[in-house]
Design a protein around this motif. Sequence first.
Motif, short mmCIF file in Angstrom:
data_model
loop_
_atom_site.label_atom_id
_atom_site.label_comp_id
_atom_site.label_asym_id
_atom_site.label_seq_id
_atom_site.Cartn_x
_atom_site.Cartn_y
_atom_site.Cartn_z
N VAL A 147 -2.34 -4.58 3.09
CA VAL A 147 -2.43 -4.38 4.53
C VAL A 147 -1.74 -5.51 5.28
CG1 VAL A 147 -4.04 -4.33 6.49
CG2 VAL A 147 -4.52 -2.97 4.46
N ALA A 148 -1.94 -6.74 4.81
CA ALA A 148 -1.29 -7.89 5.45
C ALA A 148 0.23 -7.77 5.39
CB ALA A 148 -1.75 -9.19 4.77
N TRP A 149 0.75 -7.44 4.21
CA TRP A 149 2.20 -7.28 4.07
C TRP A 149 2.70 -6.11 4.91
CZ3 TRP A 149 6.01 -10.15 1.92
CH2 TRP A 149 5.62 -11.21 1.09
N GLY A 150 1.98 -4.99 4.88
CA GLY A 150 2.42 -3.80 5.61
C GLY A 150 2.45 -4.02 7.12
N CYS A 151 1.38 -4.60 7.67
CA CYS A 151 1.30 -4.81 9.12
C CYS A 151 2.32 -5.86 9.58
CB CYS A 151 -0.11 -5.24 9.51
SG CYS A 151 -1.35 -3.94 9.31
N GLY A 152 2.49 -6.93 8.79
CA GLY A 152 3.45 -7.96 9.16
C GLY A 152 4.87 -7.42 9.21
N MET A 153 5.24 -6.65 8.20
CA MET A 153 6.60 -6.09 8.17
C MET A 153 6.78 -4.99 9.23
SD MET A 153 8.29 -7.84 6.17
CE MET A 153 8.11 -9.06 4.89
N ALA A 154 5.71 -4.22 9.50
CA ALA A 154 5.80 -3.19 10.55
C ALA A 154 6.05 -3.83 11.91
CB ALA A 154 4.51 -2.37 10.57
N ASN A 155 5.38 -4.96 12.17
CA ASN A 155 5.61 -5.69 13.42
C ASN A 155 7.07 -6.12 13.54
OD1 ASN A 155 4.80 -7.48 15.78
ND2 ASN A 155 5.51 -9.02 14.32
N SER A 156 7.64 -6.60 12.43
CA SER A 156 9.03 -7.02 12.45
C SER A 156 9.98 -5.84 12.64
CB SER A 156 9.37 -7.76 11.15
OG SER A 156 10.67 -8.29 11.20
N LEU A 157 9.62 -4.69 12.07
CA LEU A 157 10.45 -3.50 12.22
C LEU A 157 10.52 -3.03 13.68
CD1 LEU A 157 9.53 -1.33 9.09
CD2 LEU A 157 11.79 -2.24 9.67
N ILE A 158 9.48 -3.37 14.44
CA ILE A 158 9.48 -3.02 15.86
C ILE A 158 10.25 -4.05 16.68
CG2 ILE A 158 8.02 -2.68 17.91
CD1 ILE A 158 5.82 -1.70 15.98
N MET A 159 9.94 -5.33 16.45
CA MET A 159 10.48 -6.38 17.29
C MET A 159 11.95 -6.72 17.00
SD MET A 159 8.41 -7.01 19.57
CE MET A 159 9.62 -8.12 20.27
N SER A 160 12.36 -6.65 15.74
CA SER A 160 13.74 -7.03 15.40
C SER A 160 14.77 -6.14 16.09
CB SER A 160 13.94 -7.00 13.88
OG SER A 160 13.11 -7.94 13.25
N PRO A 161 14.68 -4.79 15.98
CA PRO A 161 15.67 -3.96 16.68
C PRO A 161 15.63 -4.15 18.20
CG PRO A 161 14.47 -2.68 15.05
CD PRO A 161 13.76 -3.98 15.17
N MET A 162 14.42 -4.28 18.77
CA MET A 162 14.32 -4.46 20.22
C MET A 162 15.05 -5.72 20.68
SD MET A 162 10.41 -3.32 21.08
CE MET A 162 10.63 -3.89 22.74
N THR A 163 14.94 -6.78 19.88
CA THR A 163 15.59 -8.04 20.23
C THR A 163 17.09 -7.96 20.05
OG1 THR A 163 13.61 -9.27 19.53
CG2 THR A 163 15.66 -10.51 19.72
#
Length: 313
Positions: A147-163
């Motif tokens: 869960v820790a790995w999944g949520c952390g990477m999901a957050n990055s998948l959202i923020m990286s493209p937006m940035t």
Amino acid sequence: MDRTNGSTQGHFILLGFSDRPHLERVLFVVILVAYLLTLVGNSTIILVSRLDPRLHTPMYFFLTHLSFLDLSFTTSSIPQLLHNLSSRNKTISYVGCVVQLFLFLGLGGVECLLLAVMAYDRFVAVCKPLHYMTIMHPQLCLGLVSVAWGCGMANSLIMSPMTLLLPRCGHNKVDHFLCEMPALIRLACISTAAVEGIAFILAVGIVLSPLVFILVSYGHIVRAVFRIQSSSGRHRIFNTCGSHLTVVSLFYGNIIYMYMQPGHSSSQDQGKFLTLFYNIVTPLLNPLIYTLRNKEVKGALRRLLWEQLEEQT
């Protein structure tokens, strides 16, 4: 002015500490030594935890993941930084910048959640010691880490493209030593209020929520400690939990400042040094603070070294 991302097909220039050439030479030596020590320290934790059967417990399972995270985190940016410090060429390819940003955000988020998982492990060990192995069974440990790995990477998948998709009007000089979110947001030639707002909301879930959970867990631990009559028992608990709290303080003290204040609100020079501390000093200190001072790990290291010596003789 053309609001296209001219740099999406080219490269970025990481300015880093290029305005201080004398500082670059000193930083190169210091960071190289710190990086090598980080590799040795965290690799040692992983090997010892895997090779010694006595360390096959939930606590060391989580510590192994923490050490792997620290190795991955430093390696995602420090080699590029060392190259830039020793060369006049400060460029990084667009793909390289994408990978660096994704790993920086993703691994940072995973570590926030993993520290909360480790706090829960300590809570169960102190407050429910008789049921510890029943509660912290291997399936639950694996699930919590996943869960820790999944949520952390999901957050990055959202923020990286937006940035990265913010219009930069051809600007490609990043006033930082890595492709970090606030530095990239500053390149935008449009209002970034919406992106910064979303970043703040996600940070509440990824950064602040785990911190609140950690503080609540330690509130219960402190209450349980005061009910223990044995001074040796209290000392053992304070030793283990104190190490974890030190790591949490080092980690969160930096990441909250950087992650909760994206864009123009933070000092650029201050942000560079805080990121440097977060990127190299914290992973370097984690094995020393959290594990290498632990008697079980020291004993495991002695046993492994003794076995190696016996095999050679």
